[in-house]
Design an enzyme around this catalytic site. Structure first.
Site, mmCIF file in Angstrom:
data_model
loop_
_atom_site.group_PDB
_atom_site.id
_atom_site.type_symbol
_atom_site.label_atom_id
_atom_site.label_comp_id
_atom_site.label_asym_id
_atom_site.label_seq_id
_atom_site.Cartn_x
_atom_site.Cartn_y
_atom_site.Cartn_z
ATOM 1 N N VAL A 15 0.843 -1.208 0.000
ATOM 2 C CA VAL A 15 0.000 0.000 0.000
ATOM 3 C C VAL A 15 0.877 1.257 0.000
ATOM 4 O O VAL A 15 0.616 2.211 -0.732
ATOM 5 C CB VAL A 15 -0.966 0.010 1.204
ATOM 6 C CG1 VAL A 15 -1.800 1.290 1.223
ATOM 7 C CG2 VAL A 15 -1.888 -1.202 1.148
ATOM 8 N N LYS A 96 -7.210 -1.674 10.089
ATOM 9 C CA LYS A 96 -8.583 -1.871 10.610
ATOM 10 C C LYS A 96 -8.617 -2.480 12.004
ATOM 11 O O LYS A 96 -9.471 -2.153 12.811
ATOM 12 C CB LYS A 96 -9.444 -2.694 9.652
ATOM 13 C CG LYS A 96 -8.866 -4.028 9.245
ATOM 14 C CD LYS A 96 -8.404 -3.948 7.826
ATOM 15 C CE LYS A 96 -7.593 -5.125 7.396
ATOM 16 N NZ LYS A 96 -6.856 -4.862 6.176
ATOM 17 N N GLU A 120 -10.272 5.892 5.766
ATOM 18 C CA GLU A 120 -11.071 5.327 4.675
ATOM 19 C C GLU A 120 -10.432 4.055 4.116
ATOM 20 O O GLU A 120 -11.116 3.094 3.769
ATOM 21 C CB GLU A 120 -11.229 6.366 3.557
ATOM 22 C CG GLU A 120 -12.242 5.993 2.505
ATOM 23 C CD GLU A 120 -13.676 5.978 3.036
ATOM 24 O OE1 GLU A 120 -14.226 4.872 3.196
ATOM 25 O OE2 GLU A 120 -14.235 7.055 3.285
ATOM 26 N N ILE A 127 -13.498 1.713 -1.906
ATOM 27 C CA ILE A 127 -14.896 2.187 -1.782
ATOM 28 C C ILE A 127 -14.983 3.240 -0.673
ATOM 29 O O ILE A 127 -14.611 2.961 0.465
ATOM 30 C CB ILE A 127 -15.848 1.013 -1.452
ATOM 31 C CG1 ILE A 127 -15.826 -0.027 -2.582
ATOM 32 C CG2 ILE A 127 -17.267 1.514 -1.224
ATOM 33 C CD1 ILE A 127 -16.593 -1.305 -2.256
ATOM 34 N N GLY A 178 -0.923 -12.335 -3.759
ATOM 35 C CA GLY A 178 -0.798 -11.319 -2.706
ATOM 36 C C GLY A 178 -2.134 -10.869 -2.141
ATOM 37 O O GLY A 178 -2.201 -9.911 -1.377
ATOM 38 N N GLU A 181 -2.729 -13.631 2.999
ATOM 39 C CA GLU A 181 -1.455 -13.748 3.723
ATOM 40 C C GLU A 181 -1.015 -15.211 3.788
ATOM 41 O O GLU A 181 -1.789 -16.126 3.532
ATOM 42 C CB GLU A 181 -1.631 -13.230 5.158
ATOM 43 C CG GLU A 181 -2.080 -11.785 5.269
ATOM 44 C CD GLU A 181 -1.033 -10.788 4.786
ATOM 45 O OE1 GLU A 181 0.177 -11.072 4.935
ATOM 46 O OE2 GLU A 181 -1.424 -9.744 4.250
ATOM 47 N N ASP A 192 -10.937 -10.244 9.541
ATOM 48 C CA ASP A 192 -10.735 -8.978 8.820
ATOM 49 C C ASP A 192 -12.065 -8.260 8.555
ATOM 50 O O ASP A 192 -12.224 -7.086 8.898
ATOM 51 C CB ASP A 192 -9.970 -9.273 7.514
ATOM 52 C CG ASP A 192 -9.911 -8.077 6.583
ATOM 53 O OD1 ASP A 192 -8.996 -7.248 6.713
ATOM 54 O OD2 ASP A 192 -10.810 -7.962 5.712
ATOM 55 N N LYS A 196 -13.681 -4.506 10.141
ATOM 56 C CA LYS A 196 -14.273 -3.483 9.262
ATOM 57 C C LYS A 196 -15.733 -3.223 9.653
ATOM 58 O O LYS A 196 -16.193 -2.084 9.631
ATOM 59 C CB LYS A 196 -14.180 -3.940 7.801
ATOM 60 C CG LYS A 196 -12.735 -4.025 7.303
ATOM 61 C CD LYS A 196 -12.644 -4.717 5.955
ATOM 62 C CE LYS A 196 -11.204 -4.774 5.482
ATOM 63 N NZ LYS A 196 -11.033 -5.626 4.294
ATOM 64 N N GLY A 294 -5.177 -4.880 -2.778
ATOM 65 C CA GLY A 294 -4.129 -4.433 -3.696
ATOM 66 C C GLY A 294 -3.640 -3.037 -3.370
ATOM 67 O O GLY A 294 -4.343 -2.244 -2.743
#
Length: 393
Positions: A15, A96, A120, A127, A178, A181, A192, A196, A294
């Site tokens: 990222v 997160k 965000e 999104i 990728g 994990e 995860d 969120k 990604g």
């Protein structure tokens, strides 16, 4: 006129690199002064003097007014974020787990020090759901927010249902690309999307909820019998988090695999894409689709937060200030499919009703209604090897 941001960035992974690629193509009145990284010996694509392993190089630098936090370790990220906000620096984070776990404390710190934390990029990649819940739905009565919040598990399910791959092959492919994990539990176990969901619930309903209190069952126990059942009934399986307001201003939250009809809007969200479905009293149903995994999709969300800070943007958390407070509830009954191996397991789980039972040489299942609290109480029993539970929409 926008103010100049001098940025210190923690982490330079997928990222971080994606974000840097985007920033250097634009003239945004931004400068990245320093990167703090874990591994000093790793070859980098940028000049060596930009990198350090010392967090104080960013946190103690009075010129740096904005901290971008993109590391994996949630507790280390929390310490960085807390110190930065306390010392007058604004923070953008994509972590997160850190935000879901410490949100109430972080909001108090911002209020105390007049700083701003934006995140965000922590929810659903590209999104802009947090900004929409904050700005567009700020006065709207929301019936529910649900969707596909995890690109890795969605990629695996897409390969299973669209290309007839088995679970292990699909998981390996997701890891090679990728999207997942080396230890995929966070994604395929539903942790995860649970983090969120906790963040979304805060902006949608004004509640702080410890993620440990939210039920999450994943797709890691999915078997061939379950895939066969879905195909026979013309269903797909998706891993879907749900925040839903029920009677008496109560909100239920959980993450479960779900059998959904092929004409359902979420059935067509494939591969690493995420989709968020918002049902509101006046706006009715709205749907957001975008890439959820990604470097560049998440990088674009992080950049949108950074550029908003040039105009002193901050979340207002209006729903938390409303007098009509909602409460978190686990008293909610819905229809499930439960495949099990051991008859004793079924006898120890209280279904409200059972409408169908199936026995064959290689597997058994029931279809019935069950209370959410019962699943939470019997979670270990329900989720032991050889068992799989999914909601039927």
């Amino acid at each position: 006129m926008s103010k100049k941001l001098t940025i210190g960035m923690f982490g330079f992974g997928v990222v971080g690199q994606g974000l840097y690629d985007i920033i250097k193509t634009k003239n945004l009145n931004l400068e990245i002064k320093k990167f703090v990284i874990k591994n000093a010996d790793k070859k980098r694509t940028l000049p060596a003097e930009l990198f350090t392993t010392d967090p104080n190089a960013i946190l103690d630098d009075p010129e740096i007014n904005t901290v971008v936090e993109l590391i994996d370790d949630a507790e280390a990220a929390f310490e960085i974020t807390k110190r930065a906000l306390t010392s007058g620096k604004n923070v953008v984070s994509a972590n997160k787990k850190m935000i879901a776990t410490h949100l109430e404390e972080l909001i108090n710190i911002q209020n105390q020090h007049g700083t701003s934390l934006l995140y965000e990029g922590a929810v659903c990649g590209s999104i802009p759901i947090i900004r929409n819940l904050e700005e567009y739905y700020d006065n709207e009565l929301l019936h529910s927010v649900s969707g596909i919040f995890n690109g890795s598990s969605n990629y695996i399910l897409s390969k299973i249902f669209n290309e007839n791959q088995n679970y292990d092959v699909a998981l390996k492919k997701a890891q090679d690309l990728g999207f997942a994990e080396t230890d995929p539990t966070l994604d395929v176990g539903g942790f995860d999307p649970k983090f969120k969901l906790a963040i979304v619930a805060s902006h949608a309903y004004g509640i702080y909820i410890n993620p440990d209190e939210i039920l999450n069952l994943g797709i890691d126990k999915l078997g061939n019998a379950d895939i066969r059942y879905a195909r026979e009934k013309n269903f797909k399986i998706k891993l879907i988090p749900l925040a839903k307001e029920i009677e008496n201003h109560r909100v239920v939250l959980y993450v479960l695999p779900k059998f959904i009809g092929k004409d359902h809007i979420l059935a067509n969200v494939e591969n690493e894409y995420n989709g968020v479905l918002v049902k509101a009293a006046f706006a009715d149903e709205q749907f957001f689709l975008g890439k959820g995994a990604g470097g560049h999709p998440t990088g674009s969300a992080v950049l949108s937060d950074i550029t908003a800070l040039r105009y002193d943007y901050k979340y207002e958390y209006k729903k938390h200030l409303e007098s009509q407070q909602v409460t978190y509830s686990t008293d909610y009954t819905f229809k499930v499919y439960f495949r099990y191996e051991d008859e004793d397991v079924l006898e120890n789980i209280q279904f409200s009703s059972i409408s169908e039972r199936f026995y064959s040489d290689d597997h058994k299942y029931v279809i019935g209604t069950i209370n959410l609290q019962e699943i939470i109480d019997k979670r270990d029993l329900i989720h032991q090897d050889g068992n799989f539970l999914a909601e039927i929409l």
